[in-house]
Design a protein around this motif. Structure first.
Motif, short mmCIF file in Angstrom:
data_model
loop_
_atom_site.label_atom_id
_atom_site.label_comp_id
_atom_site.label_asym_id
_atom_site.label_seq_id
_atom_site.Cartn_x
_atom_site.Cartn_y
_atom_site.Cartn_z
N ASP A 26 0.81 -1.04 -0.12
CA ASP A 26 -0.11 0.11 -0.01
C ASP A 26 0.83 1.17 -0.17
O ASP A 26 0.51 2.29 -0.71
CB ASP A 26 -0.95 0.09 1.16
N ILE A 27 1.98 1.14 0.76
CA ILE A 27 2.74 2.43 0.76
C ILE A 27 3.33 2.35 -0.40
O ILE A 27 3.55 3.68 -1.14
CB ILE A 27 3.83 2.28 2.01
N ARG A 28 4.09 1.72 -1.05
CA ARG A 28 4.63 1.52 -2.50
C ARG A 28 3.68 2.34 -3.49
O ARG A 28 3.88 2.90 -4.32
CB ARG A 28 5.34 0.16 -3.00
N GLN A 29 2.46 1.61 -3.36
CA GLN A 29 1.25 2.05 -4.37
C GLN A 29 1.02 3.86 -4.15
O GLN A 29 0.81 4.56 -5.21
CB GLN A 29 -0.10 1.43 -4.17
N VAL A 30 0.93 4.27 -2.89
CA VAL A 30 0.96 5.57 -2.70
C VAL A 30 2.02 6.32 -3.27
O VAL A 30 1.85 7.40 -4.12
CB VAL A 30 0.34 5.95 -1.22
N VAL A 31 3.15 5.85 -2.98
CA VAL A 31 4.34 6.72 -3.35
C VAL A 31 4.37 6.70 -4.94
O VAL A 31 4.65 7.72 -5.51
CB VAL A 31 5.78 5.95 -2.83
N THR A 32 4.13 5.54 -5.58
CA THR A 32 4.09 5.46 -7.07
C THR A 32 3.12 6.64 -7.72
O THR A 32 3.41 7.42 -8.64
CB THR A 32 4.01 4.14 -7.40
N ARG A 33 2.01 6.52 -6.94
CA ARG A 33 0.69 7.25 -7.32
C ARG A 33 1.05 8.77 -7.56
O ARG A 33 0.72 9.66 -8.26
CB ARG A 33 -0.50 7.04 -6.75
N TYR A 34 1.90 9.42 -6.38
CA TYR A 34 2.15 10.55 -6.35
C TYR A 34 3.23 11.22 -6.44
O TYR A 34 3.67 12.39 -6.71
CB TYR A 34 1.57 11.05 -4.54
N GLU A 35 4.07 9.97 -6.87
CA GLU A 35 5.54 10.36 -7.37
C GLU A 35 6.35 11.31 -6.27
O GLU A 35 6.71 12.52 -6.97
CB GLU A 35 5.53 10.90 -8.70
N PHE A 36 6.43 11.18 -5.18
CA PHE A 36 7.07 11.86 -4.17
C PHE A 36 8.51 12.01 -4.56
O PHE A 36 9.20 11.00 -4.94
CB PHE A 36 6.77 11.36 -2.86
N GLY A 37 9.22 13.26 -4.22
CA GLY A 37 10.25 13.50 -4.68
C GLY A 37 11.29 12.87 -3.29
O GLY A 37 12.66 12.43 -3.81
N LEU A 38 10.91 12.99 -2.38
CA LEU A 38 11.71 12.50 -1.12
C LEU A 38 10.82 11.67 -0.22
O LEU A 38 9.64 12.33 0.12
CB LEU A 38 12.26 13.78 -0.53
N ILE A 39 11.17 10.72 0.05
CA ILE A 39 10.47 9.71 1.24
C ILE A 39 11.16 9.81 2.44
O ILE A 39 12.17 9.34 2.50
CB ILE A 39 10.34 8.29 0.62
N ALA A 40 10.48 10.10 3.50
CA ALA A 40 10.90 10.14 4.80
C ALA A 40 10.21 9.02 5.52
O ALA A 40 8.99 8.99 5.70
CB ALA A 40 10.44 11.57 5.46
N ILE A 41 11.05 8.15 6.31
CA ILE A 41 10.73 6.98 6.94
C ILE A 41 10.97 7.22 8.65
O ILE A 41 12.03 7.23 8.90
CB ILE A 41 11.07 5.58 6.35
N ASP A 42 9.76 6.87 9.23
CA ASP A 42 10.19 7.02 10.45
C ASP A 42 10.66 5.72 11.23
O ASP A 42 9.77 4.91 11.93
CB ASP A 42 8.94 7.64 11.42
N ALA A 43 11.69 5.38 11.06
CA ALA A 43 12.14 4.10 11.49
C ALA A 43 13.68 4.00 11.18
O ALA A 43 14.13 4.67 10.25
CB ALA A 43 11.63 2.76 10.72
N PRO A 44 14.57 3.17 12.01
CA PRO A 44 15.83 3.09 11.51
C PRO A 44 16.12 2.28 10.44
O PRO A 44 15.36 1.47 10.02
CB PRO A 44 16.29 2.02 12.47
N LEU A 45 16.77 2.79 9.45
CA LEU A 45 17.10 2.50 7.80
C LEU A 45 18.35 1.81 7.87
O LEU A 45 18.87 1.62 6.72
CB LEU A 45 16.87 3.56 7.06
N SER A 46 19.25 1.47 8.78
CA SER A 46 20.34 0.94 8.83
C SER A 46 20.68 0.37 10.04
O SER A 46 20.14 0.26 11.00
CB SER A 46 21.50 2.01 8.48
N LEU A 47 21.76 -0.62 10.12
CA LEU A 47 22.14 -1.35 11.14
C LEU A 47 23.54 -0.59 11.88
O LEU A 47 24.23 0.09 10.99
CB LEU A 47 22.36 -2.61 10.85
N PRO A 48 23.76 -0.80 12.82
CA PRO A 48 25.04 -0.43 13.30
C PRO A 48 26.25 -0.95 12.51
O PRO A 48 26.17 -2.09 12.19
CB PRO A 48 25.27 -0.77 14.91
N GLN A 49 27.40 -0.40 12.57
CA GLN A 49 28.49 -0.59 11.70
C GLN A 49 28.92 -1.71 12.23
O GLN A 49 29.16 -2.09 13.36
CB GLN A 49 29.62 0.30 11.84
N GLY A 50 29.16 -2.95 11.26
CA GLY A 50 29.52 -4.20 11.87
C GLY A 50 28.33 -5.25 11.89
O GLY A 50 28.93 -6.50 11.73
#
Length: 180
Positions: A26-50
């Motif tokens: 559903d998120i991907r559909q909304v993003v595709t439909r409205y073609e947002f230039g920048l997506i902000a996600i309220d969640a960690p998007l990486s793991l600690p180094q290592g």
């Protein structure tokens, strides 16, 4: 297990989407439909180094000194509390989901940033913010969001605290897109 609050703004800070979505598709559909230039996600998007994962059974170990990721340690240094991304994290599922969604969206050509609405609220509104889960806290957020995003005012009465966080995340992305 619960819907994700999503909110989209255009470059003039007009509301072009708000709602709660049930799954990543559903998120991907909304993003595709409205073609947002920048997506902000309220969640960690990486793991600690290592780390290759957050599984305690895996032998991978963080290589940086201190707990969590650099950005989390920096927030703590600034006096901004957050969940640290570790193998003992209580938000593992959210971390894995955020990373997966970022990878999928970036593969689709979208720019993605990680946001932390609580930190944004502290920077925008100061430290005396009532808890967002209280009636006073929700009223505070709605009032202050309308000052930042006046075009949202006609819709704000229907916002819960999750949509308020989504509005702050979208505004943070707007500021980021302008180098702020």
């Amino acid at each position: 297990t619960k819907p994700s609050a999503c909110l989209g703004l255009d470059n003039q800070l007009d509301l072009i989407y708000s709602g709660c979505l049930n799954g990543d598709s559903d998120i991907r559909q909304v993003v595709t439909r409205y073609e947002f230039g920048l997506i902000a996600i309220d969640a960690p998007l990486s793991l600690p180094q290592g780390l290759c994962c957050l599984e305690e059974s895996c032998p991978c170990q963080p290589t940086a000194e201190g707990k969590g990721r650099h950005c989390e340690r920096e927030l703590a240094r600034l006096g901004i509390p957050c969940y640290f991304t570790t193998k003992k994290s209580i938000i593992k599922a959210m971390v894995y989901r955020g990373i997966r969604l970022k990878i999928e969206l970036e593969a689709g050509g979208y720019a993605v940033i990680e946001v932390y609405p609580y930190a944004s609220k502290l920077r925008l509104f100061g430290k005396n913010i009532p808890k967002k889960t209280t009636p006073a806290g929700l009223a505070f957020l709605k009032q202050h969001i309308c000052l930042l995003l006046p075009h949202i005012a006609p819709y704000i009465d229907g916002f819960n605290h999750d949509l308020c966080d989504a509005a702050i995340a979208a505004y943070t992305a707007f500021l980021h897109s302008r180098g702020k």
